[in-house]
Design a protein around this motif. Structure first.
Motif, PDB file in Angstrom:
ATOM      1  N   GLY A  47     -44.242 -37.185 -16.100  1.00  0.00           N
ATOM      2  CA  GLY A  47     -43.792 -37.884 -17.536  1.00  0.00           C
ATOM      3  C   GLY A  47     -42.824 -36.891 -18.320  1.00  0.00           C
ATOM      4  N   ASP A  48     -42.611 -35.699 -17.597  1.00  0.00           N
ATOM      5  CA  ASP A  48     -41.888 -34.732 -18.305  1.00  0.00           C
ATOM      6  C   ASP A  48     -40.467 -34.634 -17.679  1.00  0.00           C
ATOM      7  N   PRO A  49     -39.236 -34.731 -18.226  1.00  0.00           N
ATOM      8  CA  PRO A  49     -37.894 -34.685 -17.461  1.00  0.00           C
ATOM      9  C   PRO A  49     -37.845 -33.564 -16.606  1.00  0.00           C
ATOM     10  N   VAL A  50     -38.266 -32.320 -17.104  1.00  0.00           N
ATOM     11  CA  VAL A  50     -37.932 -30.970 -16.310  1.00  0.00           C
ATOM     12  C   VAL A  50     -38.767 -31.238 -15.244  1.00  0.00           C
ATOM     13  N   ARG A  51     -39.997 -31.571 -15.355  1.00  0.00           N
ATOM     14  CA  ARG A  51     -41.005 -31.521 -14.122  1.00  0.00           C
ATOM     15  C   ARG A  51     -40.390 -32.646 -12.998  1.00  0.00           C
ATOM     16  N   LEU A  52     -39.860 -33.756 -13.547  1.00  0.00           N
ATOM     17  CA  LEU A  52     -39.280 -34.651 -12.747  1.00  0.00           C
ATOM     18  C   LEU A  52     -37.985 -34.279 -12.124  1.00  0.00           C
ATOM     19  N   LEU A  55     -39.150 -31.760  -9.228  1.00  0.00           N
ATOM     20  CA  LEU A  55     -39.845 -32.406  -8.095  1.00  0.00           C
ATOM     21  C   LEU A  55     -38.817 -32.847  -7.368  1.00  0.00           C
ATOM     22  N   SER A  56     -37.735 -33.415  -8.040  1.00  0.00           N
ATOM     23  CA  SER A  56     -36.440 -33.960  -7.203  1.00  0.00           C
ATOM     24  C   SER A  56     -35.656 -32.811  -6.601  1.00  0.00           C
ATOM     25  N   MET A  57     -35.486 -31.589  -7.099  1.00  0.00           N
ATOM     26  CA  MET A  57     -34.928 -30.560  -6.596  1.00  0.00           C
ATOM     27  C   MET A  57     -35.483 -30.011  -5.412  1.00  0.00           C
ATOM     28  N   ILE A  58     -36.993 -29.809  -5.440  1.00  0.00           N
ATOM     29  CA  ILE A  58     -37.782 -29.341  -4.338  1.00  0.00           C
ATOM     30  C   ILE A  58     -37.813 -30.473  -3.138  1.00  0.00           C
ATOM     31  N   ALA A  59     -37.903 -31.743  -3.600  1.00  0.00           N
ATOM     32  CA  ALA A  59     -38.146 -32.854  -2.385  1.00  0.00           C
ATOM     33  C   ALA A  59     -36.630 -32.705  -1.737  1.00  0.00           C
TER      34      ALA A  59
END
Length: 131
Positions: A47-52, A55-59
């Motif tokens: 739910g946090d834009p930074v964490r999202l 996660l996208s950068m890692i994935a």
């Protein structure tokens, strides 16, 4: 936040029947209290834009993993703040980490995102909603 891990849905790409038996979707039946308690921390982490974005950068990283040194410059945040966000993603069971010398490398845990996808997927027998 607890350090519980999400159960593996399917490591071999098994069909929707396997997913339906182990992980009822939100749209097929109401979640019971235990299911909601298990899923809430994961959705909270996302739910946090930074964490999202993290996660996208890692994935999406070629090779399946990324060094924290490559993640930090993408944000106007301090390194400790980025590390805190990565810790929350790890605690939610979405990513794993490995220290190599002075750097930490992160990788997606596909079983966790597969579980979320399965929970949010409409059962195959449901007709598509009218537009």
């Amino acid at each position: 936040m607890s350090k519980q891990e999400l159960p593996v849905v399917s490591a071999n790409g098994a069909g929707a029947g396997t997913v339906a038996r182990c992980c009822p979707t939100l749209l097929a039946a109401p979640l019971d209290e235990d299911q909601a308690d298990e899923l809430a921390p994961v959705f909270k982490a996302l739910g946090d834009p930074v964490r999202l974005r993290l996660l996208s950068m890692i994935a999406s990283r070629a090779g399946g993993e990324v060094c924290v040194c490559d993640l930090t410059p993408a944000f106007a945040l301090s390194q400790p703040t980025i590390s805190h966000h990565l810790k929350l993603l790890r605690q939610a069971g979405l990513i794993a980490s490995e220290r190599r010398g002075t750097w930490v490398y992160y990788r997606l845990l596909p079983a966790a995102t597969d579980r979320l996808a399965a929970v949010l997927t409409r059962p195959a027998t449901d007709p598509a909603p009218a537009s």
